[in-house]
Write a protein that holds these residues in place. Sequence first.
Motif, PDB file in Angstrom:
ATOM      1  N   PHE A 259      73.167 -32.384 -13.628  1.00  0.00           N
ATOM      2  CA  PHE A 259      72.197 -31.832 -14.559  1.00  0.00           C
ATOM      3  C   PHE A 259      72.285 -30.319 -14.771  1.00  0.00           C
ATOM      4  CE2 PHE A 259      70.133 -35.489 -12.319  1.00  0.00           C
ATOM      5  CZ  PHE A 259      70.261 -36.396 -13.362  1.00  0.00           C
TER       6      PHE A 259
ATOM      7  N   GLU B 116      72.842 -31.845 -19.213  1.00  0.00           N
ATOM      8  CA  GLU B 116      72.068 -30.631 -18.973  1.00  0.00           C
ATOM      9  C   GLU B 116      71.035 -30.400 -20.076  1.00  0.00           C
ATOM     10  OE1 GLU B 116      72.956 -25.931 -17.871  1.00  0.00           O
ATOM     11  OE2 GLU B 116      74.540 -27.192 -18.701  1.00  0.00           O
ATOM     12  N   ARG B 117      69.767 -30.283 -19.693  1.00  0.00           N
ATOM     13  CA  ARG B 117      68.682 -29.856 -20.585  1.00  0.00           C
ATOM     14  C   ARG B 117      68.654 -30.642 -21.903  1.00  0.00           C
ATOM     15  NH1 ARG B 117      68.334 -23.249 -19.861  1.00  0.00           N
ATOM     16  NH2 ARG B 117      67.988 -23.274 -17.599  1.00  0.00           N
ATOM     17  N   ARG B 118      68.694 -31.936 -21.817  1.00  0.00           N
ATOM     18  CA  ARG B 118      68.580 -32.765 -23.012  1.00  0.00           C
ATOM     19  C   ARG B 118      67.140 -32.909 -23.476  1.00  0.00           C
ATOM     20  NH1 ARG B 118      72.658 -37.805 -21.465  1.00  0.00           N
ATOM     21  NH2 ARG B 118      74.611 -36.715 -21.956  1.00  0.00           N
TER      22      ARG B 118
ATOM     23  N   ASP C  76      63.887 -27.987 -17.007  1.00  0.00           N
ATOM     24  CA  ASP C  76      65.191 -28.652 -17.093  1.00  0.00           C
ATOM     25  C   ASP C  76      65.060 -30.170 -17.247  1.00  0.00           C
ATOM     26  OD1 ASP C  76      67.371 -26.501 -16.626  1.00  0.00           O
ATOM     27  OD2 ASP C  76      65.879 -26.081 -15.076  1.00  0.00           O
TER      28      ASP C  76
ATOM     29  N   THR D 167      65.607 -33.777 -18.546  1.00  0.00           N
ATOM     30  CA  THR D 167      66.811 -34.348 -19.118  1.00  0.00           C
ATOM     31  C   THR D 167      66.926 -35.812 -18.735  1.00  0.00           C
ATOM     32  OG1 THR D 167      69.198 -33.947 -19.451  1.00  0.00           O
ATOM     33  CG2 THR D 167      68.351 -33.754 -17.196  1.00  0.00           C
TER      34      THR D 167
END
Length: 209
Positions: free
Chosen positions: A42, A55-57, A80, A82
Amino acid sequence: MGTDIYGFVECSAEYGEEPWQAAIDLDLLYDGRDYDAFGCLFGVRNFAGFRALAERRGLPPDASSTVRARVEDWGTDAHDTTWISWAEIGRIDWSEPAEQVDARIHEYRRTADGGWVMAGKASWSARVAEVTGLERRRDPGRLFRYEDHDWPEGTEWRDGEDRLYRIGRMTRREAIPVDGEWEPVWTVMRTLAARHGDENVRLTVWFGS
């Protein structure tokens, strides 16, 4: 202050009032604080320099009401956020190395067959200082940080016959070992995917520091 992970395994099934349902709270499967795994998957606390997979979706637009409510309860303390699907996890190349050389010194121990296995990332100790010569390199009164070193990748120091220190890169498998702390999570996701399909199972997470 440390960083912890929170979340749910979610599943999309043909039945139920919502497109996705919260199957199980991550706290019931994983209670570790492994920054190398966080970074590998992540991009959080990514000290090893991995190419993060998810990462950071953000929160999935079709997240279950259980997950959405929990994240809302956290408010701005959650960061963060995700998610990653079981299909993506199944495509991971576990032999892939990190993109960057790890700033931390890797510690290896001799195995019974004469090989070497990673035993951890060496923390500051008098022994590490003695073996690597760090005490001689450190400026008086200045706090030493491993990332300040200028040793090239592959630099090694032997400590007797059964211990080795090395500057190198981690692989994804070293970050998330087989039968390690994440195996209960993978087992649940694998079981759900066998019934509902790989794309219909995902891990939705957020972090708190």
